[in-house]
Design a protein around this motif. Structure first.
Motif, short mmCIF file in Angstrom:
data_model
loop_
_atom_site.label_atom_id
_atom_site.label_comp_id
_atom_site.label_asym_id
_atom_site.label_seq_id
_atom_site.Cartn_x
_atom_site.Cartn_y
_atom_site.Cartn_z
N LEU A 11 0.71 -1.24 0.09
CA LEU A 11 0.10 0.02 -0.09
C LEU A 11 0.84 1.11 0.03
O LEU A 11 0.76 2.32 -0.62
CB LEU A 11 -0.90 -0.17 1.27
CG LEU A 11 -1.97 -1.21 1.06
CD1 LEU A 11 -2.68 -1.25 2.60
CD2 LEU A 11 -3.13 -0.53 0.13
N GLN A 12 2.03 1.23 0.73
CA GLN A 12 2.66 2.30 0.82
C GLN A 12 3.52 2.51 -0.53
O GLN A 12 3.58 3.68 -1.15
CB GLN A 12 4.08 2.42 1.79
CG GLN A 12 3.31 2.47 3.17
CD GLN A 12 4.15 1.82 4.41
OE1 GLN A 12 5.38 1.86 3.95
NE2 GLN A 12 3.93 1.91 5.48
N ALA A 13 3.94 1.33 -1.24
CA ALA A 13 4.31 1.44 -2.68
C ALA A 13 3.52 2.08 -3.58
O ALA A 13 3.72 2.67 -4.65
CB ALA A 13 5.13 0.16 -2.98
N TYR A 14 2.26 1.70 -3.41
CA TYR A 14 1.31 2.09 -4.10
C TYR A 14 1.03 3.76 -4.17
O TYR A 14 0.87 4.28 -5.18
CB TYR A 14 -0.34 1.38 -3.80
CG TYR A 14 -1.41 1.86 -4.50
CD1 TYR A 14 -1.96 1.15 -5.65
CD2 TYR A 14 -2.14 2.85 -4.27
CE1 TYR A 14 -3.18 1.49 -6.29
CE2 TYR A 14 -3.30 3.33 -4.90
CZ TYR A 14 -3.75 2.50 -5.87
OH TYR A 14 -4.97 2.75 -6.46
N VAL A 15 1.10 4.27 -3.22
CA VAL A 15 1.05 5.59 -2.80
C VAL A 15 2.07 6.31 -3.38
O VAL A 15 1.88 7.14 -4.15
CB VAL A 15 0.75 6.29 -1.33
CG1 VAL A 15 0.89 7.65 -1.22
CG2 VAL A 15 -0.65 5.75 -0.90
N ARG A 16 3.38 5.79 -3.22
CA ARG A 16 4.46 6.30 -3.65
C ARG A 16 4.31 6.40 -5.34
O ARG A 16 4.87 7.12 -6.02
CB ARG A 16 5.60 5.56 -3.51
CG ARG A 16 6.19 6.04 -2.03
CD ARG A 16 7.67 5.34 -1.73
NE ARG A 16 7.83 3.72 -2.01
CZ ARG A 16 7.56 3.15 -1.11
NH1 ARG A 16 7.01 3.42 0.20
NH2 ARG A 16 7.76 1.77 -1.43
N ALA A 17 3.97 5.16 -5.85
CA ALA A 17 3.70 5.19 -7.41
C ALA A 17 2.80 5.95 -7.84
O ALA A 17 2.95 6.88 -8.91
CB ALA A 17 3.40 3.60 -7.78
N TRP A 18 1.78 6.38 -7.16
CA TRP A 18 0.68 7.28 -7.57
C TRP A 18 1.36 8.73 -7.53
O TRP A 18 1.05 9.49 -8.51
CB TRP A 18 -0.42 7.15 -6.76
CG TRP A 18 -1.47 8.00 -6.95
CD1 TRP A 18 -2.07 8.60 -7.88
CD2 TRP A 18 -2.75 8.39 -5.90
NE1 TRP A 18 -3.12 9.47 -7.98
CE2 TRP A 18 -3.59 9.33 -6.68
CE3 TRP A 18 -2.58 8.48 -4.65
CZ2 TRP A 18 -4.51 10.03 -6.07
CZ3 TRP A 18 -3.89 9.08 -3.86
CH2 TRP A 18 -4.55 9.96 -4.55
N LYS A 19 2.13 8.98 -6.27
CA LYS A 19 2.62 10.35 -6.59
C LYS A 19 3.67 10.62 -7.54
O LYS A 19 4.09 11.73 -7.81
CB LYS A 19 3.28 10.56 -5.12
CG LYS A 19 2.32 10.75 -4.00
CD LYS A 19 2.87 10.84 -2.54
CE LYS A 19 1.79 11.17 -1.50
NZ LYS A 19 2.36 11.59 -0.22
N THR A 20 4.48 9.62 -8.02
CA THR A 20 5.51 9.78 -8.97
C THR A 20 5.13 9.78 -10.31
O THR A 20 5.93 10.09 -11.14
CB THR A 20 6.55 8.79 -8.58
OG1 THR A 20 6.40 7.38 -8.62
CG2 THR A 20 7.51 9.21 -7.34
N TYR A 21 4.11 8.70 -10.39
CA TYR A 21 4.02 8.25 -11.70
C TYR A 21 5.04 7.62 -12.61
O TYR A 21 5.06 7.62 -13.83
CB TYR A 21 3.16 9.30 -12.68
CG TYR A 21 1.67 9.43 -12.23
CD1 TYR A 21 0.77 8.60 -12.62
CD2 TYR A 21 1.30 10.67 -11.39
CE1 TYR A 21 -0.55 8.74 -12.07
CE2 TYR A 21 0.12 10.92 -11.07
CZ TYR A 21 -1.08 9.94 -11.44
OH TYR A 21 -2.41 10.19 -10.83
#
Length: 128
Positions: A11-21
């Protein structure tokens, strides 16, 4: 065996991926043949490459959102999380909307998400 620590890290990686695209970060979340539903009522996006392309096509404006999600149930290779997504005005401070989210997730043996479905509802914001 899937556990809370693994799901929390995903879930943390999901948020990081969303923030960086970052395409690689997005792709690393999902299995090759993953199924992704933006909601239970959307047509599923099928396959890692299509999921990455979909994310990149539907970008949110940088620094106008944040999120936090936590696992609430794990059963075998399936997990459910809940959390909140926050969207901000252009000043990156003033909250524009808050969404309550539930993710239904399935994982493969390598820890990649193989099925993703999101349920969400917008919460009212108290106006001052």
């Amino acid at each position: 065996m899937l556990d809370k620590t693994m799901v929390s890290a995903w879930l943390q990686a999901y948020v990081r991926a969303w923030k960086t695209y970052d395409p690689e970060a997005i792709g690393n979340l999902f299995s090759e043949n993953a199924i992704y539903l933006y909601s239970p009522f959307h047509k599923p996006v099928r396959g890692r490459a299509a999921i990455v392309a979909s994310w990149l096509e539907h970008r949110d404006t940088s620094r106008t959102y944040d999120a936090h999600y936590d696992p609430v149930m794990i059963d075998g290779k399936r997990a459910m999380s809940r959390g909140s997504s926050f969207y901000f005005e252009a000043d990156s401070v003033t909250v524009k909307s808050v969404w309550s989210n539930i993710f239904l997730l399935s994982f493969d043996d390598d820890g990649h998400c193989s099925e993703y479905c999101e349920w969400y509802v917008m919460r009212k914001i108290k106006q001052s």
